[in-house]
Motif scaffolding. Structure first.
Motif, PDB file in Angstrom:
ATOM      1  N   ALA A 164      25.076  35.256   0.061  1.00  0.00           N
ATOM      2  CA  ALA A 164      23.834  35.545  -0.657  1.00  0.00           C
ATOM      3  C   ALA A 164      24.104  35.636  -2.154  1.00  0.00           C
ATOM      4  CB  ALA A 164      23.238  36.865  -0.160  1.00  0.00           C
ATOM      5  N   LEU A 165      23.179  35.124  -2.952  1.00  0.00           N
ATOM      6  CA  LEU A 165      23.280  35.190  -4.402  1.00  0.00           C
ATOM      7  C   LEU A 165      23.202  36.631  -4.881  1.00  0.00           C
ATOM      8  CD1 LEU A 165      23.326  33.572  -7.122  1.00  0.00           C
ATOM      9  CD2 LEU A 165      20.819  33.681  -7.056  1.00  0.00           C
ATOM     10  N   VAL A 166      24.132  37.009  -5.774  1.00  0.00           N
ATOM     11  CA  VAL A 166      24.149  38.338  -6.373  1.00  0.00           C
ATOM     12  C   VAL A 166      23.629  38.300  -7.805  1.00  0.00           C
ATOM     13  CG1 VAL A 166      25.633  40.256  -7.110  1.00  0.00           C
ATOM     14  CG2 VAL A 166      26.073  39.100  -4.942  1.00  0.00           C
ATOM     15  N   SER A 167      24.185  37.384  -8.595  1.00  0.00           N
ATOM     16  CA  SER A 167      23.789  37.326 -10.004  1.00  0.00           C
ATOM     17  C   SER A 167      24.212  35.986 -10.588  1.00  0.00           C
ATOM     18  CB  SER A 167      24.419  38.466 -10.804  1.00  0.00           C
ATOM     19  OG  SER A 167      25.839  38.396 -10.756  1.00  0.00           O
ATOM     20  N   ARG A 168      23.725  35.728 -11.803  1.00  0.00           N
ATOM     21  CA  ARG A 168      24.138  34.529 -12.514  1.00  0.00           C
ATOM     22  C   ARG A 168      23.932  34.757 -14.010  1.00  0.00           C
ATOM     23  NH1 ARG A 168      19.454  30.518  -9.974  1.00  0.00           N
ATOM     24  NH2 ARG A 168      17.648  31.453 -11.025  1.00  0.00           N
ATOM     25  N   TRP A 169      24.683  33.966 -14.797  1.00  0.00           N
ATOM     26  CA  TRP A 169      24.601  34.072 -16.250  1.00  0.00           C
ATOM     27  C   TRP A 169      24.680  32.663 -16.825  1.00  0.00           C
ATOM     28  CZ3 TRP A 169      27.094  32.611 -20.640  1.00  0.00           C
ATOM     29  CH2 TRP A 169      26.718  33.252 -21.827  1.00  0.00           C
ATOM     30  N   TRP A 170      23.872  32.427 -17.854  1.00  0.00           N
ATOM     31  CA  TRP A 170      23.916  31.118 -18.487  1.00  0.00           C
ATOM     32  C   TRP A 170      23.678  31.246 -19.972  1.00  0.00           C
ATOM     33  CZ3 TRP A 170      19.860  32.723 -15.410  1.00  0.00           C
ATOM     34  CH2 TRP A 170      18.587  32.756 -15.992  1.00  0.00           C
ATOM     35  N   TRP A 171      24.124  30.219 -20.683  1.00  0.00           N
ATOM     36  CA  TRP A 171      23.900  30.153 -22.119  1.00  0.00           C
ATOM     37  C   TRP A 171      22.437  29.787 -22.359  1.00  0.00           C
ATOM     38  CZ3 TRP A 171      27.765  31.200 -25.656  1.00  0.00           C
ATOM     39  CH2 TRP A 171      27.404  31.048 -26.999  1.00  0.00           C
ATOM     40  N   PRO A 172      21.765  30.496 -23.268  1.00  0.00           N
ATOM     41  CA  PRO A 172      20.364  30.168 -23.523  1.00  0.00           C
ATOM     42  C   PRO A 172      20.186  28.690 -23.854  1.00  0.00           C
ATOM     43  CG  PRO A 172      20.952  32.215 -24.625  1.00  0.00           C
ATOM     44  CD  PRO A 172      22.228  31.647 -24.072  1.00  0.00           C
ATOM     45  N   GLY A 173      19.271  28.069 -23.175  1.00  0.00           N
ATOM     46  CA  GLY A 173      19.032  26.636 -23.331  1.00  0.00           C
ATOM     47  C   GLY A 173      19.432  25.834 -22.114  1.00  0.00           C
ATOM     48  N   GLN A 174      20.107  26.467 -21.142  1.00  0.00           N
ATOM     49  CA  GLN A 174      20.534  25.729 -19.954  1.00  0.00           C
ATOM     50  C   GLN A 174      19.464  25.668 -18.866  1.00  0.00           C
ATOM     51  OE1 GLN A 174      24.736  27.649 -19.518  1.00  0.00           O
ATOM     52  NE2 GLN A 174      24.891  25.555 -18.737  1.00  0.00           N
ATOM     53  N   ALA A 175      18.540  26.615 -18.870  1.00  0.00           N
ATOM     54  CA  ALA A 175      17.502  26.619 -17.844  1.00  0.00           C
ATOM     55  C   ALA A 175      16.402  25.629 -18.203  1.00  0.00           C
ATOM     56  CB  ALA A 175      16.919  28.020 -17.687  1.00  0.00           C
ATOM     57  N   ASP A 176      15.797  25.060 -17.170  1.00  0.00           N
ATOM     58  CA  ASP A 176      14.683  24.142 -17.400  1.00  0.00           C
ATOM     59  C   ASP A 176      13.619  24.835 -18.238  1.00  0.00           C
ATOM     60  OD1 ASP A 176      16.014  22.325 -15.854  1.00  0.00           O
ATOM     61  OD2 ASP A 176      14.649  22.443 -14.133  1.00  0.00           O
ATOM     62  N   GLY A 177      13.103  24.136 -19.227  1.00  0.00           N
ATOM     63  CA  GLY A 177      12.075  24.687 -20.091  1.00  0.00           C
ATOM     64  C   GLY A 177      12.612  25.413 -21.302  1.00  0.00           C
ATOM     65  N   GLU A 178      13.933  25.700 -21.349  1.00  0.00           N
ATOM     66  CA  GLU A 178      14.526  26.335 -22.517  1.00  0.00           C
ATOM     67  C   GLU A 178      15.023  25.273 -23.492  1.00  0.00           C
ATOM     68  OE1 GLU A 178      16.298  30.391 -20.389  1.00  0.00           O
ATOM     69  OE2 GLU A 178      17.678  28.830 -21.101  1.00  0.00           O
ATOM     70  N   LYS A 179      14.960  25.581 -24.753  1.00  0.00           N
ATOM     71  CA  LYS A 179      15.434  24.670 -25.777  1.00  0.00           C
ATOM     72  C   LYS A 179      16.932  24.876 -25.981  1.00  0.00           C
ATOM     73  CE  LYS A 179      14.670  23.262 -30.587  1.00  0.00           C
ATOM     74  NZ  LYS A 179      13.876  23.510 -31.824  1.00  0.00           N
ATOM     75  N   PRO A 180      17.736  23.805 -25.948  1.00  0.00           N
ATOM     76  CA  PRO A 180      19.179  23.961 -26.181  1.00  0.00           C
ATOM     77  C   PRO A 180      19.463  24.691 -27.495  1.00  0.00           C
ATOM     78  CG  PRO A 180      18.701  21.765 -25.376  1.00  0.00           C
ATOM     79  CD  PRO A 180      17.374  22.413 -25.650  1.00  0.00           C
TER      80      PRO A 180
END
Length: 393
Positions: A164-180
């Motif tokens: 099961a997924l616990v958590s995740r972290w990403w650099w801002p801009g990696q998610a769909d709809g975010e600006k790199p």
């Protein structure tokens, strides 16, 4: 048998071509069994080798990867085998059709005949690299649905039949709809994190090293970053007893004369303010004039149950083979041993890819092209130095 082209301090004692599927990637020994993930070019997924006699390794199981998928990473602990599933090939145009995406969990009641018992579906392109030494949480890089590149993910294995997924972290801009939010032409993407205490040290490609506070595993937070201008940062190996992290920037471009990649020493004694100390020396020779990759890939990662040292370090360097370093002075790393295979049949150059140094001091090395598996042993002087600088426990 593919033999030795050049060596100092290390001796080849065995070679296995993995039944002609020599595109070896991550390798890990657990007791009498050796587990190998395959790059994907041969169609093989995972190989299991009986290494009770290291001089005569015996291939006892090998199964294919799913279509359009590679399963090139393995982790073993607590009677389980974890294997990634990721779309293949990685580079454009990418997978030619539907592919596996996630993490497969196998039970090892018989270490030579794993039984699949669970799967975590990531969606997207899938899971790239896993870090797990047992316990409830597996750390990995993945490109799940909703993201444009690899992010850092934690999965709970308390019930291995239902990860099961616990958590995740990403650099801002990696998610769909975010600006790199990174410079044009750069790639900010997680490779994998190695953990020391409540810190995770993440190789984040052209962002170099990201330090996460994981005291609350459900809410990872970036607390600092180390930047040195290299690219494709891969392995960030903490040496917690010394307040250091050693880093590889992966060579991802074929030669001749590809852009240089190096390995680095970072002071994290104040992990809110990491400080660059030194670059490791590059191998001497004309490797950059040769075909395929020349440059670092990864360190042996000091896993529990393997050889562990904060001074004697082992790394793969693609066409420059295996390199061994003495980090007595972190400002001046010194190469003390090396080994390079002959060019395997079907390849333009050797491509030492991954390595694992077991508790007995044997070095297990894969070639990502066609070379398969090599088994090395240190000469008496290096073996003595390894013993004198091995971590307790």
């Amino acid at each position: 048998m593919v033999g030795t082209a050049s060596a100092h301090g290390l001796r080849l004692i065995a070679h296995h071509d993995l039944d002609g599927r020599g595109d070896g990637m991550q390798v890990m020994r657990e007791g009498d069994a050796l587990y190998i993930g395959h790059n994907g070019t041969s169609g093989a997924g995972t190989s299991i080798v009986d290494v009770r006699d290291p001089v005569k390794p015996e291939l006892v199981a090998q199964w294919p990867a799913p279509p359009n998928t590679h399963t090139h990473k393995v982790q073993v602990a607590d009677g389980l085998l974890l294997v990634n599933h990721e779309g293949f090939p990685l580079r454009p145009p990418g997978p030619a059709g539907p592919h596996g995406a996630g993490l497969a969990v196998y039970r090892l009641d018989d270490p030579f005949a794993p039984e699949r018992i669970g799967f975590w579906e990531s969606g997207g392109r899938g899971v790239h690299r896993i870090v797990w030494e047992g316990g409830p949480h597996a750390h990995m890089s993945a490109t799940p649905d909703g993201f444009n590149d690899r992010i850092w993910v934690v999965v709970d294995l308390t019930d291995p039949t239902n990860p099961a997924l616990v958590s995740r972290w990403w650099w801002p801009g990696q998610a769909d709809g975010e600006k790199p939010t990174w410079p044009q032409g750069k790639r900010y993407a997680a490779h994998h994190a190695l953990v020391a205490g409540d810190r995770a040290y993440v190789g984040y490609d052209d962002a170099n090293m990201v330090v996460l506070d994981i005291a609350d595993i459900t809410m990872p937070m970036m607390i600092s970053r180390a930047v040195w201008g290299g690219g494709a940062t891969h392995t960030c190996l903490p040496l917690p007893g010394r307040g250091l992290v050693v880093v590889t920037d992966e060579q991802q471009t074929d030669g001749p004369r590809a852009p240089e990649r190096r390995m680095h020493v970072i002071d994290v004694s104040d992990d809110l303010n990491p400080r660059y100390l030194a670059a490791f020396p590059a191998p001497e020779g004309n490797f950059n004039d040769r075909p395929l990759r020349f440059g670092p890939h990864n360190f042996h990662e000091n896993r529990r149950g393997s050889y562990r040292s904060e001074r004697i370090l082992f790394a793969t360097y693609f066409n420059a083979g295996v390199r061994v370093y003495d980090l007595k002075d972190p400002h001046h790393p010194v190469e003390i041993a090396h080994w390079i295979s002959q060019t395997p049949p079907g390849s333009a150059a050797p491509q030492a890819n991954d390595l694992f140094v077991d508790a007995e001091g044997l070095i297990w090395v894969t070639d990502r092209g066609t070379g398969g598996l090599f088994v090395l042993e240190p000469d008496p002087d290096l073996a003595r130095l390894m013993r004198d600088n091995e971590l307790p426990g």
